[in-house]
Design an enzyme around this catalytic site. Sequence first.
Site, PDB file in Angstrom:
ATOM      1  N   ARG A  72       0.819  -1.219   0.000  1.00 56.40           N
ATOM      2  CA  ARG A  72       0.000   0.000   0.000  1.00 56.40           C
ATOM      3  C   ARG A  72       0.845   1.258   0.000  1.00 56.40           C
ATOM      4  O   ARG A  72       0.377   2.317  -0.440  1.00 56.40           O
ATOM      5  CB  ARG A  72      -0.991  -0.017   1.166  1.00 56.40           C
ATOM      6  CG  ARG A  72      -2.049  -1.108   0.990  1.00 56.40           C
ATOM      7  CD  ARG A  72      -3.139  -1.069   2.020  1.00 56.40           C
ATOM      8  NE  ARG A  72      -2.649  -1.204   3.378  1.00 56.40           N
ATOM      9  CZ  ARG A  72      -3.411  -1.178   4.446  1.00 56.40           C
ATOM     10  NH1 ARG A  72      -4.710  -1.020   4.329  1.00 56.40           N
ATOM     11  NH2 ARG A  72      -2.894  -1.319   5.642  1.00 56.40           N
ATOM     12  N   GLU A 109       7.581 -10.853  14.354  1.00 56.03           N
ATOM     13  CA  GLU A 109       7.218 -11.435  15.644  1.00 56.03           C
ATOM     14  C   GLU A 109       7.483 -12.936  15.664  1.00 56.03           C
ATOM     15  O   GLU A 109       7.994 -13.480  16.631  1.00 56.03           O
ATOM     16  CB  GLU A 109       5.743 -11.148  15.951  1.00 56.03           C
ATOM     17  CG  GLU A 109       5.338 -11.580  17.343  1.00 56.03           C
ATOM     18  CD  GLU A 109       3.899 -11.220  17.665  1.00 56.03           C
ATOM     19  OE1 GLU A 109       3.464 -11.585  18.761  1.00 56.03           O
ATOM     20  OE2 GLU A 109       3.228 -10.579  16.846  1.00 56.03           O
TER      21      GLU A 109
END
Length: 188
Positions: A72, A109
């Site tokens: 994006r 993560e």
Amino acid sequence: MTAVGAAGADRELTELLLSRIHDVPDYPKPGVTFKDITPLLADATAFGALTDALAGLCERHGATKVVGLEARGFILAAPVAVRAGLGFVPVRKAGKLPGATLAQAYDLEYGSAEIEMHADALDSGDRVLVIDDVLATGGTAEASLQLIRRAGAEVAGVAVLMELSFLPGRERLQGALAGAPLEALITV
């Protein structure tokens, strides 16, 4: 959603942008509220105002090139580069660019990822503004700053449409920014 207009964003702009960002609950998984910017992109007035605001940041920070982060960030950064009269450099997921590239791995993560840009996309005299839609954990933005410096260019700053203040992106980027500004038009 609360908003705090950051430097470069006046209250009217902030309200316009927020009115065109929709919350999508439980996407992409339960418990997550996705910030959908596609209604903003579909509104020529809002998209134009966003483009103008980001192009103004290019000028204010003396940028000579604009980097857009996949995916994006491309949608936001390309028209900003055109509006500001600057070149656009895409930073993509590994394996998506032809020819010689510079790559930068970074930790997620759970695991790691890698981004790339063309090896010859930046010159040593370039001042680069990185543009993305959302600053969340900051991993991709941090890796892009490392790529820019490895290419011999200077970081003019990072600009995002929206910063998620409940995630540690700003803190993670502080060292990598090395004094360059981080501008968020909206903070939620």
